[in-house]
Write an enzyme that holds these catalytic residues in place. Structure first.
Site, PDB file in Angstrom:
ATOM      1  N   HIS A  45       1.376  75.838  29.601  1.00  0.00           N
ATOM      2  CA  HIS A  45       1.420  74.645  28.749  1.00  0.00           C
ATOM      3  C   HIS A  45       0.397  74.694  27.632  1.00  0.00           C
ATOM      4  O   HIS A  45       0.434  73.867  26.730  1.00  0.00           O
ATOM      5  CB  HIS A  45       1.207  73.383  29.586  1.00  0.00           C
ATOM      6  N   GLU A 149       4.787  73.071  43.386  1.00  0.00           N
ATOM      7  CA  GLU A 149       4.841  71.844  42.585  1.00  0.00           C
ATOM      8  C   GLU A 149       6.231  71.235  42.537  1.00  0.00           C
ATOM      9  O   GLU A 149       6.546  70.473  41.631  1.00  0.00           O
ATOM     10  CB  GLU A 149       4.279  72.091  41.175  1.00  0.00           C
ATOM     11  N   ASP A 175       3.696  67.872  38.274  1.00  0.00           N
ATOM     12  CA  ASP A 175       5.094  68.231  38.536  1.00  0.00           C
ATOM     13  C   ASP A 175       5.529  67.758  39.915  1.00  0.00           C
ATOM     14  O   ASP A 175       6.671  67.331  40.096  1.00  0.00           O
ATOM     15  CB  ASP A 175       5.296  69.740  38.383  1.00  0.00           C
TER      16      ASP A 175
HETATM   17  C1  3PY Z   1       0.887  70.190  37.381  1.00  0.00           C
HETATM   18  O1  3PY Z   1       0.135  69.250  37.711  1.00  0.00           O
HETATM   19  O2  3PY Z   1       2.113  70.164  37.456  1.00  0.00           O
HETATM   20  C2  3PY Z   1       0.277  71.408  36.878  1.00  0.00           C
HETATM   21  O3  3PY Z   1       0.964  72.377  36.666  1.00  0.00           O
HETATM   22  C3  3PY Z   1      -1.199  71.400  36.602  1.00  0.00           C
HETATM   23  O4  3PY Z   1      -1.382  71.588  35.233  1.00  0.00           O
HETATM   24 MG    MG Z   2       3.020  71.979  36.655  1.00  0.00          MG
END
Ligand code: 3PY
Ligand code: MG
Length: 254
Positions: A45, A149, A175
């Site tokens: 990101h 995630e 996520d």
């Molecule tokens: C998330 O929280 O999804 C991450 O990938 C941390 O940046």
């Molecule tokens: Mg993430």
């Protein structure tokens, strides 16, 4: 000599890492000179391109800190290239299937565990090792952290942890909050995310592997350290910059 990053994660107090998404490698170099235990460069990101992220690696290592790179989704070959440059670890986002975990591990580890190809020019230069010295220890010097995630990843976390060459997991609470709310909201501090974090941490500990997590603030990072995570990243370079600017401005206008 420094212990390996893996030994440091397993044996030391929680490592607190800086998170860098701004493109210029001098930012990572500057943060590496602060009292962080590691510096993570985010190519998923962040605005960091390959050559700037590559340049950040020796600058971070030169400050005596492990350089960790989060590669973009599915870019496992890029993971190998950062290990070649001398990164101490790679975080791979969205590892949702056992096959994802296996492919990631295969690019992180030399045979017999994986299929990493030979060419660690930066790693040899940064460690001062000869090829014959580096090769037998290389798999231990390259920490592979699979991001958990999504709901799918959470459901198979024991299987992901059992993949040879996966050293641990790194939780993405943002996520995860989207996934656990079926796309209703992003709230990394929600009760359901908290429960998922505790569950994931207990499975990682049961597997004897490394647990890492992203924390958006210092206070949240302290909570994750208290839970017993081995690696906790805190906020990000743009947040450090903005908060520093806001504090200085507020003082100037007080
Ligand atoms: C998330 O929280 O999804 C991450 O990938 C941390 O940046
Ligand atoms: Mg993430």
């Amino acid at each position: 000599t420094n212990p390996s990053f893996l030994d440091r994660l397993n044996g030391g107090p929680s490592a607190v890492a800086a998170w860098c998404g701004l493109p210029d490698p001098t930012i990572a170099a500057l943060l590496a000179r602060e009292n962080f235990d590691a510096v993570i460069v985010d190519m998923q990101h962040g605005a960091v391109d390959f050559s700037n992220a590559l340049r950040a690696v020796p600058l971070i290592a030169g400050a005596g800190k492990p350089a960790v790179v989060r590669v973009p989704v599915g870019e496992f070959a890029t993971a190998s290239r950062f290990l070649d440059a001398g990164a101490s670890g790679v975080i791979a986002p969205m590892i949702n299937t056992i096959d994802d975990a296996r492919r990631f591990a295969s690019f992180m580890k030399y045979p017999p565990i994986g299929e990493r190809s030979w060419g660690p020019h930066g790693a040899l230069s940064l460690t001062g090792m000869q090829a014959a010295e580096y090769f037998p220890v290389a798999n231990g010097l390259s920490v592979a952290l699979a991001m958990v995630e999504t709901r799918e990843a959470l459901n198979i976390i024991d299987d992901i942890l059992a993949v040879p060459g996966i050293d641990g997991i790194f939780i993405g609470p943002a996520d995860l909050s989207i996934a656990l709310s079926q796309g209703a909201k992003v709230n990394p501090l929600s009760a359901e995310v908290e429960e998922a974090i505790d569950y994931a941490l207990s499975r990682v500990k049961a597997a004897g592997k490394v647990a890492g997590i992203y924390a958006p603030t210092g206070a949240r990072a302290a909570d994750m350290v208290a839970k017993g995570f081995h690696l906790v990243s805190v906020a990000s370079d743009s947040a450090y910059l903005r908060h520093g600017a806001q504090m200085a401005l507020a003082a100037a206008r007080a």
